[in-house]
Scaffold this motif. Structure first.
Motif, PDB file in Angstrom:
ATOM      1  N   LEU A   1       0.825  -1.207   0.000  1.00 47.20           N
ATOM      2  CA  LEU A   1       0.000   0.000   0.000  1.00 47.20           C
ATOM      3  C   LEU A   1       0.861   1.260   0.000  1.00 47.20           C
ATOM      4  CD1 LEU A   1      -1.598  -2.191   2.231  1.00 47.20           C
ATOM      5  CD2 LEU A   1      -3.355  -0.551   1.655  1.00 47.20           C
ATOM      6  N   HIS A   2       1.909   1.258  -0.807  1.00 48.94           N
ATOM      7  CA  HIS A   2       2.792   2.411  -0.885  1.00 48.94           C
ATOM      8  C   HIS A   2       2.018   3.648  -1.335  1.00 48.94           C
ATOM      9  CE1 HIS A   2       6.581  -0.304  -1.524  1.00 48.94           C
ATOM     10  NE2 HIS A   2       5.760  -0.758  -0.609  1.00 48.94           N
TER      11      HIS A   2
ATOM     12  N   LEU B   1      -3.129  -6.638   9.366  1.00 46.43           N
ATOM     13  CA  LEU B   1      -2.207  -5.806   8.603  1.00 46.43           C
ATOM     14  C   LEU B   1      -0.748  -6.163   8.885  1.00 46.43           C
ATOM     15  CD1 LEU B   1      -4.095  -2.449   9.101  1.00 46.43           C
ATOM     16  CD2 LEU B   1      -3.431  -3.314   6.873  1.00 46.43           C
ATOM     17  N   ASN B   2      -0.508  -7.385   9.385  1.00 46.19           N
ATOM     18  CA  ASN B   2       0.871  -7.735   9.688  1.00 46.19           C
ATOM     19  C   ASN B   2       1.683  -7.908   8.412  1.00 46.19           C
ATOM     20  OD1 ASN B   2      -1.025  -9.990   9.740  1.00 46.19           O
ATOM     21  ND2 ASN B   2       0.725 -11.313  10.010  1.00 46.19           N
ATOM     22  N   TRP B   3       2.905  -7.378   8.481  1.00 49.98           N
ATOM     23  CA  TRP B   3       3.869  -7.410   7.379  1.00 49.98           C
ATOM     24  C   TRP B   3       3.381  -6.663   6.128  1.00 49.98           C
ATOM     25  CZ3 TRP B   3       7.799  -8.343  10.058  1.00 49.98           C
ATOM     26  CH2 TRP B   3       7.755  -9.251  11.098  1.00 49.98           C
ATOM     27  N   VAL B   4       2.549  -5.652   6.356  1.00 50.30           N
ATOM     28  CA  VAL B   4       2.066  -4.796   5.275  1.00 50.30           C
ATOM     29  C   VAL B   4       3.019  -3.613   5.098  1.00 50.30           C
ATOM     30  CG1 VAL B   4       0.247  -3.109   4.718  1.00 50.30           C
ATOM     31  CG2 VAL B   4      -0.367  -5.406   5.400  1.00 50.30           C
ATOM     32  N   SER B   5       3.142  -3.116   3.884  1.00 49.78           N
ATOM     33  CA  SER B   5       3.921  -1.911   3.637  1.00 49.78           C
ATOM     34  C   SER B   5       2.980  -0.736   3.378  1.00 49.78           C
ATOM     35  CB  SER B   5       4.859  -2.089   2.433  1.00 49.78           C
ATOM     36  OG  SER B   5       5.548  -0.883   2.179  1.00 49.78           O
ATOM     37  N   LEU B   6       3.018   0.231   4.317  1.00 53.09           N
ATOM     38  CA  LEU B   6       2.250   1.462   4.176  1.00 53.09           C
ATOM     39  C   LEU B   6       3.213   2.650   4.135  1.00 53.09           C
ATOM     40  CD1 LEU B   6      -0.717   0.668   6.544  1.00 53.09           C
ATOM     41  CD2 LEU B   6      -1.009   1.529   4.240  1.00 53.09           C
ATOM     42  N   TYR B   7       4.326   2.449   3.469  1.00 55.34           N
ATOM     43  CA  TYR B   7       5.371   3.462   3.384  1.00 55.34           C
ATOM     44  C   TYR B   7       4.811   4.760   2.784  1.00 55.34           C
ATOM     45  CZ  TYR B   7       9.633   5.748   1.691  1.00 55.34           C
ATOM     46  OH  TYR B   7      10.630   6.646   1.418  1.00 55.34           O
ATOM     47  N   MET B   8       4.941   5.843   3.564  1.00 55.03           N
ATOM     48  CA  MET B   8       4.496   7.177   3.154  1.00 55.03           C
ATOM     49  C   MET B   8       3.005   7.233   2.815  1.00 55.03           C
ATOM     50  SD  MET B   8       7.711   8.735   0.972  1.00 55.03           S
ATOM     51  CE  MET B   8       6.992  10.387   0.967  1.00 55.03           C
ATOM     52  N   ALA B   9       2.228   6.344   3.405  1.00 55.10           N
ATOM     53  CA  ALA B   9       0.780   6.356   3.172  1.00 55.10           C
ATOM     54  C   ALA B   9       0.133   7.518   3.920  1.00 55.10           C
ATOM     55  CB  ALA B   9       0.163   5.037   3.611  1.00 55.10           C
ATOM     56  N   ASN B  10      -0.996   7.989   3.418  1.00 55.02           N
ATOM     57  CA  ASN B  10      -1.733   9.079   4.045  1.00 55.02           C
ATOM     58  C   ASN B  10      -2.880   8.497   4.859  1.00 55.02           C
ATOM     59  OD1 ASN B  10      -2.381  11.750   4.645  1.00 55.02           O
ATOM     60  ND2 ASN B  10      -3.814  11.905   2.958  1.00 55.02           N
ATOM     61  N   LEU B  11      -2.748   8.549   6.211  1.00 54.62           N
ATOM     62  CA  LEU B  11      -3.707   7.880   7.087  1.00 54.62           C
ATOM     63  C   LEU B  11      -4.262   8.789   8.183  1.00 54.62           C
ATOM     64  CD1 LEU B  11      -1.276   4.914   7.476  1.00 54.62           C
ATOM     65  CD2 LEU B  11      -3.549   4.531   6.575  1.00 54.62           C
ATOM     66  N   PRO B  12      -4.474  10.070   7.947  1.00 57.99           N
ATOM     67  CA  PRO B  12      -4.965  10.935   9.019  1.00 57.99           C
ATOM     68  C   PRO B  12      -6.365  10.530   9.469  1.00 57.99           C
ATOM     69  CG  PRO B  12      -5.133  12.052   6.910  1.00 57.99           C
ATOM     70  CD  PRO B  12      -4.369  10.790   6.664  1.00 57.99           C
TER      71      PRO B  12
ATOM     72  N   ASN C   1       4.145  -4.654  17.306  1.00 56.93           N
ATOM     73  CA  ASN C   1       5.412  -5.321  17.560  1.00 56.93           C
ATOM     74  C   ASN C   1       6.227  -5.408  16.269  1.00 56.93           C
ATOM     75  OD1 ASN C   1       4.779  -5.740  20.250  1.00 56.93           O
ATOM     76  ND2 ASN C   1       4.078  -7.830  19.950  1.00 56.93           N
ATOM     77  N   GLY C   2       7.478  -4.972  16.333  1.00 58.19           N
ATOM     78  CA  GLY C   2       8.346  -5.046  15.153  1.00 58.19           C
ATOM     79  C   GLY C   2       8.005  -4.070  14.052  1.00 58.19           C
ATOM     80  N   ALA C   3       7.067  -3.159  14.303  1.00 55.54           N
ATOM     81  CA  ALA C   3       6.658  -2.206  13.263  1.00 55.54           C
ATOM     82  C   ALA C   3       7.742  -1.163  13.018  1.00 55.54           C
ATOM     83  CB  ALA C   3       5.362  -1.508  13.667  1.00 55.54           C
ATOM     84  N   ARG C   4       7.778  -0.642  11.795  1.00 51.62           N
ATOM     85  CA  ARG C   4       8.720   0.408  11.416  1.00 51.62           C
ATOM     86  C   ARG C   4       7.959   1.729  11.303  1.00 51.62           C
ATOM     87  NH1 ARG C   4      13.569  -1.722   9.605  1.00 51.62           N
ATOM     88  NH2 ARG C   4      13.586  -3.987   9.486  1.00 51.62           N
ATOM     89  N   LEU C   5       8.215   2.605  12.279  1.00 56.57           N
ATOM     90  CA  LEU C   5       7.476   3.864  12.364  1.00 56.57           C
ATOM     91  C   LEU C   5       8.380   5.086  12.273  1.00 56.57           C
ATOM     92  CD1 LEU C   5       5.216   2.564  15.200  1.00 56.57           C
ATOM     93  CD2 LEU C   5       4.242   3.658  13.193  1.00 56.57           C
ATOM     94  N   SER C   6       9.649   4.892  11.954  1.00 56.92           N
ATOM     95  CA  SER C   6      10.569   6.021  11.889  1.00 56.92           C
ATOM     96  C   SER C   6      10.091   7.044  10.858  1.00 56.92           C
ATOM     97  CB  SER C   6      11.967   5.530  11.522  1.00 56.92           C
ATOM     98  OG  SER C   6      12.444   4.610  12.498  1.00 56.92           O
ATOM     99  N   GLY C   7      10.067   8.300  11.271  1.00 55.70           N
ATOM    100  CA  GLY C   7       9.649   9.369  10.365  1.00 55.70           C
ATOM    101  C   GLY C   7       8.152   9.523  10.218  1.00 55.70           C
TER     102      GLY C   7
END
Length: 334
Positions: free
Chosen positions: A97-98, A112-123, A153-159
């Motif tokens: 879901l880039h 939603l485990n192991w999903v990619s929401l890189y730079m997604a808009n989720l407000p 757990n293990g999520a990537r939330l940097s930035g």
């Protein structure tokens, strides 16, 4: 195109339905797995319990779509529009879901485990209770999102932008939170073991009773934070700032606190056995009955600190700065 025509083509082996218009269509319970629906219009379509696994929905318009319980595992949704979509209990395991726009979407109970929401808009998105283990949310906009009771757990939330997000009861073990501003957030009684929290703004936050074993908090700002009774042993806190923080009764054994600022911090009854306090600033700190057995205090500044009844056995104080400190026997060091 009529739904019956789509089903006929699909059953004959056709999987190419790009740029098709299915707005407001009822596709509930249908099997369209592996179909290519890229750049299609599916606004307000009914897709509850439908099987869309491994479909291509690149740049598709799914605004307001009803996808309750749908199988969207490993689906390709790059740059799709899902504004206001209902994805309650949908299975999005492994989905891409880039840069997807999920503003106002509902994902309560979704997988939603192991999903990619890189730079997604989720407000404002509702992710309450969702399983987000291992999810990639780097650079995502989660402002005002409901993340209560989610598994991160293990999520990537940097930035990521988490301003105003609801974070009650979340799981963050091993998550990547480097550089985030989460000051004042309540992290009490959480499992934050091995969580990456370096360079964060955490002043005034509440970590009381939490497990921060082996956590990475290098250069993070925790001024006036409540860290009472936390487990922080073997943590990496080099250069962290704890001015006037409360660390009473916490376990900081074998923790790297080199160059950390612990001035005027409450370290009463703290376990600092084997900790590395090289060049740390403990000016005016309270260390009543603290255990510093075997701690490294080379260049540490204890000016005006209170070490009454502290255990300093096995601690070499020869290179520490002790001017005006109250020593274990109650005498003032001169």
């Amino acid at each position: 195109m009529l739904i019956s025509d789509i089903l006929k083509r699909y059953n004959q082996g056709d999987r190419d339905f790009r740029e098709i218009n299915l707005s407001k269509s009822n596709l509930s319970g249908m099997n369209l797995s592996y179909a290519n629906l890229s750049r299609s219009k599916l606004t307000e379509a009914h897709l509850a319990w439908s099987d869309l696994q491994r479909c291509f929905l690149l740049e598709s318009d799914l605004r307001g779509a009803f996808l309750y319980g749908a199988n969207l595992s490993f689906v390709k949704l790059k740059e799709a529009l899902l504004v206001g979509a209902d994805l309650t209990k949908a299975d999005l395991k492994g989905a891409q879901l880039h840069k997807v726009n999920l503003q106002g979407a509902t994902l309560s109970g979704a997988v939603l485990n192991w999903v990619s929401l890189y730079m997604a808009n989720l407000p404002g998105v509702n992710l309450c209770g969702a399983n987000l283990e291992g999810i990639n949310l780097r650079g995502a906009n989660l402002e005002r999102a409901n993340l209560n009771w989610t598994n991160l757990n293990g999520a990537r939330l940097s930035g990521a932008n988490l301003r105003g997000a609801k974070l009650y009861g979340i799981k963050l073990k091993g998550a990547f939170l480097n550089g985030l501003d989460l000051h004042g957030v309540n992290f009490s009684a959480m499992d934050l073991e091995e969580t990456k929290m370096s360079g964060m703004k955490l002043y005034g936050s509440n970590f009381s009773g939490s497990n921060l074993q082996s956590a990475f908090m290098r250069r993070s700002v925790l001024d006036k934070a409540n860290l009472k009774n936390v487990v922080l042993n073997q943590g990496q806190l080099k250069g962290a700032q704890f001015v006037q923080a409360n660390l009473m009764k916490s376990d900081l054994s074998e923790t790297d606190l080199r160059m950390a600022d612990l001035s005027f911090t409450n370290l009463n009854l703290v376990n600092l056995r084997g900790a590395d306090l090289t060049n740390a600033n403990l000016h005016g700190a309270y260390l009543w009955s603290a255990c510093l057995d075997g701690a490294i205090v080379k260049g540490a500044n204890f000016t005006g600190a209170n070490l009454r009844d502290a255990d300093l056995s096995g601690t070499d104080l020869s290179d520490a700065i002790l001017t005006g400190a109250t020593m274990p026997d109650g005498k003032i060091h001169v």
